[in-house]
Design a protein around this motif. Sequence first.
Motif, PDB file in Angstrom:
ATOM      1  N   ALA A 273      -7.315  -4.912   4.308  1.00 54.85           N
ATOM      2  CA  ALA A 273      -6.228  -5.814   3.913  1.00 54.85           C
ATOM      3  C   ALA A 273      -5.920  -5.682   2.420  1.00 54.85           C
ATOM      4  N   ASP A 274      -6.957  -5.549   1.607  1.00 58.57           N
ATOM      5  CA  ASP A 274      -6.743  -5.405   0.165  1.00 58.57           C
ATOM      6  C   ASP A 274      -6.030  -4.097  -0.161  1.00 58.57           C
ATOM      7  N   MET A 275      -6.411  -3.029   0.526  1.00 57.23           N
ATOM      8  CA  MET A 275      -5.752  -1.743   0.280  1.00 57.23           C
ATOM      9  C   MET A 275      -4.313  -1.755   0.772  1.00 57.23           C
ATOM     10  N   GLN A 276      -4.070  -2.429   1.886  1.00 60.92           N
ATOM     11  CA  GLN A 276      -2.698  -2.579   2.370  1.00 60.92           C
ATOM     12  C   GLN A 276      -1.864  -3.352   1.348  1.00 60.92           C
ATOM     13  N   ALA A 277      -2.405  -4.462   0.858  1.00 63.25           N
ATOM     14  CA  ALA A 277      -1.667  -5.292  -0.089  1.00 63.25           C
ATOM     15  C   ALA A 277      -1.405  -4.552  -1.394  1.00 63.25           C
ATOM     16  N   ALA A 278      -2.340  -3.705  -1.787  1.00 66.71           N
ATOM     17  CA  ALA A 278      -2.175  -2.939  -3.018  1.00 66.71           C
ATOM     18  C   ALA A 278      -1.183  -1.794  -2.872  1.00 66.71           C
ATOM     19  N   GLY A 279      -0.812  -1.451  -1.630  1.00 67.82           N
ATOM     20  CA  GLY A 279       0.170  -0.404  -1.395  1.00 67.82           C
ATOM     21  C   GLY A 279      -0.392   0.990  -1.274  1.00 67.82           C
ATOM     22  N   PHE A 280      -1.712   1.129  -1.201  1.00 62.31           N
ATOM     23  CA  PHE A 280      -2.309   2.461  -1.221  1.00 62.31           C
ATOM     24  C   PHE A 280      -1.905   3.325  -0.031  1.00 62.31           C
ATOM     25  N   PHE A 281      -1.757   2.715   1.138  1.00 66.00           N
ATOM     26  CA  PHE A 281      -1.435   3.502   2.328  1.00 66.00           C
ATOM     27  C   PHE A 281       0.012   3.983   2.341  1.00 66.00           C
ATOM     28  N   ARG A 282       0.823   3.538   1.402  1.00 62.47           N
ATOM     29  CA  ARG A 282       2.235   3.928   1.364  1.00 62.47           C
ATOM     30  C   ARG A 282       2.519   5.072   0.391  1.00 62.47           C
TER      31      ARG A 282
END
Length: 415
Positions: free
Chosen positions: A61-70
């Motif tokens: 969830a933290d990595m998603q919120a930080a935008g890393f997967f985009r």
Amino acid sequence: MATVAALAVDGEDLVDPGMPDAAALPDAAALVARAHAMIPVLRARSAQCIAERDVPAQSIADMQAAGFFRILQPRRWGGYEMHPNVFYDCQKALAQGCMSTGWMYGVVGCHPYEIALFHEEAQAEVWGDDPATLVSSSYQPVGKVTVVDGGFRLSGRWGFSTGSVHCQWVVLGALVPPAEPGGAPDMRAFLLPRSDYMIDRESWRVFGLQGTGSHDVIVDDVFVPDYRTHRSVDGFLCTNPGQETNPGPLYTLPWAQVFMRSVSTAAFGGARAAIDAAIDIAQNRVSTNTGKPSKSDPFLLAAIAKAHAQVIEMEQTLRLTFDDLMDHARRGEAIPMEKRTLYAYNSSSVVRRMADLVDDMVQLLGGRAIYMTSAIIQPWLDLHAGRAHVANDPANRTQDLIGGILGEQPTFTFL
């Protein structure tokens, strides 16, 4: 346990705005800073990650919120479509906190790149309702394929599907039988939704990288339409159907060059964590047998210095590699095969070189380093586990490296 709000960098909220407009894209340096801010958080969660054999949901969830997967996802699908070095810089930082997490991020985080190479219809199925959808994979060509009208029937069991429990789709490798007797099989990647496969969560029990959640995936005779397949030859020739709707320079790179670095770059973070641990032990350890402080041991200091310098050297090679690849892509030029074989060899050597460097430090740190509570042990185990990936064996690349110098065609086209 830290939350996303606790990871703010310079007052910046880490919640991804989810806007594809160029003006709304996060700054590359800010993304990398976000990843560095997560190092202590991931380190604090590493025991949970290892014990549960999966990256904690809060970390996802933290990595998603930080935008890393985009970072490697097309802008038209809510991504950032950034230079690959931004992606790898984030991966290195995450792996410094927890190499299992960094490895998982590298594998799952590079899949938006491959999804962008699929037919437009497949891209829409994955991202149409939710641009944050995650995809896992296993490219072992172990599936049974039957050609049917409009596509294929697929069955099999694939190992090593990293991050699979956090993903809603999976990409699986298999060989399509030749159409003519004596013909060559067609290697493809098959894209399946979560409803079409099962995950064996008891299959991943290993000595290192325990927290990657690289579980087995099981498929029992499901239909996969042709548009949800990606041909290996298209990835090699850079003639992917997705390039019609994602025409940016980024998506003209050879797919293999992006993926192979995703399974070697976590080693940088693991090696950095090991070097930090070695320095800390050396600063505080005094041998109970000789009475000599480790910080005065010239052999230990030489091993630490060698590791530090060579990790920086390999980091510079990685950065220059993708600067060069992107320069070719922006100019619309084909990347010379000699470079592709060299870059593949360099990537395949990284994990083994770093494991050897950490070996040299561990053997000089005495009894303090053999406890499982020692900060150097987990990255040491992780690096040795990472060596097992087929993409991290330089022996698979030597023939084509020399062949590339001599102008010969490669024998292994995942380049």
